[in-house]
Scaffold this motif. Structure first.
Motif, PDB file in Angstrom:
ATOM      1  N   UNK A 145       0.817  -1.213   0.000  1.00  0.00           N
ATOM      2  CA  UNK A 145       0.000   0.000   0.000  1.00  0.00           C
ATOM      3  C   UNK A 145       0.854   1.269   0.000  1.00  0.00           C
ATOM      4  N   UNK A 146       2.057   1.158   0.577  1.00  0.00           N
ATOM      5  CA  UNK A 146       2.913   2.338   0.718  1.00  0.00           C
ATOM      6  C   UNK A 146       3.881   2.540  -0.434  1.00  0.00           C
ATOM      7  N   UNK A 147       4.363   1.442  -1.018  1.00  0.00           N
ATOM      8  CA  UNK A 147       5.438   1.534  -2.009  1.00  0.00           C
ATOM      9  C   UNK A 147       5.163   2.468  -3.193  1.00  0.00           C
ATOM     10  N   UNK A 148       3.944   2.483  -3.745  1.00  0.00           N
ATOM     11  CA  UNK A 148       3.730   3.361  -4.905  1.00  0.00           C
ATOM     12  C   UNK A 148       3.924   4.848  -4.614  1.00  0.00           C
ATOM     13  N   UNK A 149       3.901   5.239  -3.339  1.00  0.00           N
ATOM     14  CA  UNK A 149       3.973   6.659  -2.987  1.00  0.00           C
ATOM     15  C   UNK A 149       5.136   6.992  -2.060  1.00  0.00           C
ATOM     16  N   UNK A 150       5.972   6.012  -1.720  1.00  0.00           N
ATOM     17  CA  UNK A 150       7.070   6.246  -0.779  1.00  0.00           C
ATOM     18  C   UNK A 150       8.306   5.464  -1.203  1.00  0.00           C
ATOM     19  N   UNK A 151       9.441   5.862  -0.661  1.00  0.00           N
ATOM     20  CA  UNK A 151      10.685   5.177  -0.995  1.00  0.00           C
ATOM     21  C   UNK A 151      10.718   3.798  -0.346  1.00  0.00           C
ATOM     22  N   UNK A 152      11.596   2.938  -0.850  1.00  0.00           N
ATOM     23  CA  UNK A 152      11.727   1.587  -0.307  1.00  0.00           C
ATOM     24  C   UNK A 152      12.165   1.645   1.154  1.00  0.00           C
ATOM     25  N   UNK A 161       5.566  -1.872 -11.845  1.00  0.00           N
ATOM     26  CA  UNK A 161       4.375  -2.566 -12.325  1.00  0.00           C
ATOM     27  C   UNK A 161       3.109  -1.814 -11.981  1.00  0.00           C
ATOM     28  N   UNK A 162       3.080  -1.174 -10.805  1.00  0.00           N
ATOM     29  CA  UNK A 162       1.899  -0.434 -10.379  1.00  0.00           C
ATOM     30  C   UNK A 162       1.725   0.878 -11.137  1.00  0.00           C
ATOM     31  N   UNK A 163       2.817   1.422 -11.631  1.00  0.00           N
ATOM     32  CA  UNK A 163       2.753   2.720 -12.319  1.00  0.00           C
ATOM     33  C   UNK A 163       2.617   2.601 -13.833  1.00  0.00           C
ATOM     34  N   UNK A 164       2.663   1.371 -14.342  1.00  0.00           N
ATOM     35  CA  UNK A 164       2.519   1.190 -15.802  1.00  0.00           C
ATOM     36  C   UNK A 164       1.081   0.883 -16.166  1.00  0.00           C
TER      37      UNK A 164
END
Length: 211
Positions: free
Chosen positions: A168-175, A208-211
């Motif tokens: 839930x966090x990865x698409x909007x935050x750093x690793x 993958x989430x941003x494509x």
């Protein structure tokens, strides 16, 4: 070193007037102190001034790094709070489906309470003994019954739940921020566990989430 005193003095003066960037100001002040003591000690060969300047500089740099770490931790805690707000009732329903609710025995209640504790404390370091103490049973009893009712060990459940929250966090935050927010103390280890669990590295998942 002599020529560094003037620009350092100017930068320190500008930052002091702005009343901002306290960490940078302390960093510059410590560097300026060293430069001044070096200039004063050079012609008189008072080398002990260098040591004083080095101590002041090291202290200033240490404070600056400490403040950066505090800021990163505060940011991580803010992410944890946001993630808690995003946790929906569907998450609770899916968790409860792991437990056989046909007969509400004591063992099942213990497992449910343990699951609740895991979902509430997953951002922190959780030990099986700590969970067992919360439900007043032995560690071995808890681990055996948890595996019996959920089909997973406590560690497996906790890891999978952390990875679910991390998605839930990865698409909007750093690793790194995501790793700390979901309870990992090392971003490299988080990446290894994430790939083992999902088949994708955190970066591949983001792409993958941003494509």
């Amino acid at each position: 070193m002599v020529f560094s005193v003037i620009p350092l003095s100017y930068l320190t003066w500008r930052l002091a007037l702005s009343h901002k960037h306290k960490t940078q100001l302390i960093f510059l002040l410590s560097s300026l102190s060293f430069a001044i003591l070096f200039v004063v000690g050079l012609p008189t060969q008072k080398y002990w001034l260098y040591y004083i300047g080095s101590i002041i500089t090291a202290g200033g740099w240490f404070y600056a790094v400490y403040q950066d770490i505090k800021a990163m931790k505060a940011h991580s805690e803010n992410l944890e709070a946001k993630l808690a707000e995003q946790t929906s009732s569907n998450d609770v329903i899916k968790i409860r489906q792991l437990v056989n609710e046909e007969s509400p025995t004591r063992a099942q209640q213990i497992v449910e309470q343990t699951i609740q504790s895991l979902t509430e404390l997953y951002q922190h370091n959780i030990e099986a003994k700590q969970l067992a103490d919360k439900v007043n049973v032995s560690e071995s009893y808890l681990m055996r019954n948890f595996k019996k009712h959920t089909g997973k060990t406590i560690k497996q459940f906790l890891t999978e739940y952390r990875i679910t929250q991390a998605k839930k966090l990865l698409p909007h935050n750093s690793v790194t921020d995501t790793a700390f927010a979901v309870g990992f103390n090392n971003s490299n280890y988080f990446s290894t566990v994430f790939k083992k669990t999902t088949g994708l590295s955190p970066q591949q998942y983001i792409e993958k989430q941003t494509t």
